[in-house]
Design a protein around this motif. Sequence first.
Motif, short mmCIF file in Angstrom:
data_model
loop_
_atom_site.label_atom_id
_atom_site.label_comp_id
_atom_site.label_asym_id
_atom_site.label_seq_id
_atom_site.Cartn_x
_atom_site.Cartn_y
_atom_site.Cartn_z
N ARG A 8 22.51 10.45 12.38
CA ARG A 8 22.42 10.89 13.73
C ARG A 8 23.07 9.80 14.53
N ALA A 9 23.03 8.68 14.30
CA ALA A 9 23.63 7.49 14.97
C ALA A 9 25.35 7.68 14.80
N LEU A 10 25.77 8.02 13.61
CA LEU A 10 26.89 8.17 13.31
C LEU A 10 27.61 9.12 14.04
N GLN A 11 26.97 10.21 13.73
CA GLN A 11 27.32 11.63 14.77
C GLN A 11 27.47 11.52 16.17
N ARG A 12 26.44 10.63 16.55
CA ARG A 12 26.67 10.47 18.13
C ARG A 12 27.83 9.63 18.51
N ARG A 13 28.05 8.66 17.49
CA ARG A 13 29.15 7.64 17.92
C ARG A 13 30.59 8.44 17.65
N LEU A 14 30.81 9.40 16.83
CA LEU A 14 31.82 9.94 16.46
C LEU A 14 32.03 11.05 17.53
N ARG A 15 30.97 11.74 18.15
CA ARG A 15 31.17 12.73 19.04
C ARG A 15 31.85 12.31 20.32
N GLY A 16 31.45 10.94 20.55
CA GLY A 16 31.91 10.25 21.84
C GLY A 16 33.51 9.98 21.41
N ARG A 17 33.67 9.47 20.27
CA ARG A 17 35.01 9.28 19.89
C ARG A 17 36.05 10.49 20.09
N ASN A 18 35.65 11.62 19.45
CA ASN A 18 36.12 12.85 19.41
C ASN A 18 36.48 13.36 20.66
N THR A 19 35.36 13.31 21.63
CA THR A 19 35.73 13.80 23.09
C THR A 19 36.74 12.76 23.74
N LEU A 20 36.87 11.46 23.62
CA LEU A 20 37.71 10.79 24.02
C LEU A 20 39.25 11.03 23.53
N ALA A 73 18.58 9.50 7.74
CA ALA A 73 18.89 10.71 8.40
C ALA A 73 19.27 10.02 9.98
N GLN A 74 18.47 9.07 10.33
CA GLN A 74 18.55 8.16 11.59
C GLN A 74 20.03 7.62 11.59
N ARG A 75 20.42 7.09 10.51
CA ARG A 75 21.65 6.37 10.44
C ARG A 75 22.90 7.54 10.72
N GLY A 128 0.77 -1.41 0.13
CA GLY A 128 0.05 0.07 0.00
C GLY A 128 0.89 1.32 -0.09
N LEU A 129 2.23 1.32 -0.22
CA LEU A 129 2.89 2.40 -0.01
C LEU A 129 2.94 3.09 -1.64
N SER A 130 3.23 4.08 -1.80
CA SER A 130 3.21 4.98 -2.94
C SER A 130 4.88 5.30 -3.02
N PRO A 131 5.33 5.56 -4.12
CA PRO A 131 6.57 5.86 -4.41
C PRO A 131 7.18 7.04 -3.40
N GLU A 132 6.39 8.02 -3.00
CA GLU A 132 6.78 9.20 -2.46
C GLU A 132 6.69 8.67 -1.02
N GLN A 133 5.98 7.72 -0.63
CA GLN A 133 6.08 7.51 0.95
C GLN A 133 7.37 6.50 1.10
N ARG A 134 7.71 5.63 -0.13
CA ARG A 134 8.94 5.15 0.01
C ARG A 134 10.34 5.86 0.01
N ARG A 135 10.16 6.94 -0.84
CA ARG A 135 11.30 7.84 -0.70
C ARG A 135 11.33 8.38 0.51
N LEU A 136 10.39 8.92 1.07
CA LEU A 136 10.29 9.70 2.46
C LEU A 136 10.76 8.71 3.61
N MET A 137 10.36 7.50 3.52
CA MET A 137 10.85 6.24 4.52
C MET A 137 12.46 5.95 4.40
N ALA A 138 12.99 6.03 3.21
CA ALA A 138 14.41 5.89 2.95
C ALA A 138 15.06 7.18 3.26
N GLU A 139 14.69 8.29 3.29
CA GLU A 139 15.30 9.57 3.52
C GLU A 139 15.23 9.63 5.37
N VAL A 140 14.23 9.10 5.65
CA VAL A 140 14.25 9.26 7.34
C VAL A 140 15.11 8.02 7.82
N GLU A 141 15.47 7.15 7.14
CA GLU A 141 16.31 6.03 7.75
C GLU A 141 17.81 6.61 7.62
#
Length: 104
Positions: A43-55, A39-41, A24-37
């Motif tokens: 942010r997770a990478l930035q969090r991990r790198l921030r910790g490494r940079n602090t250390l 962005a989440q990856r 039931g997903l339109s191509p626009e919904q699939r594109r939006l889901m891929a974009e959100v995923e």
Amino acid sequence: MAAPGEPGGEAAFARRIDPEREPGLSPEQRRLMAEVERAQRHRALQRRLRGRNTLLALGIGAVALGIYGYTFYSVSQERFLDELEQEAEAARARARARAESAAS
């Protein structure tokens, strides 16, 4: 656990879906889901790198402070300048004594 407005009912949980297989997903919904995923990856990478940079920053700072402290400690232990000053004072005294004996 009951959801608000549902006395005694089960709370609905988000279920994970595969956007490629969901009918039931339109191509626009699939594109939006891929974009959100993406962005989440990111942010997770930035969090991990921030910790490494602090250390890394703490480690570099500790090494710099250690070198700085050791330098002050080793310089305070050196007595060769005191010895040179004593030798120079003795030489000046001998020169004065020679000058006085030559003058008399």
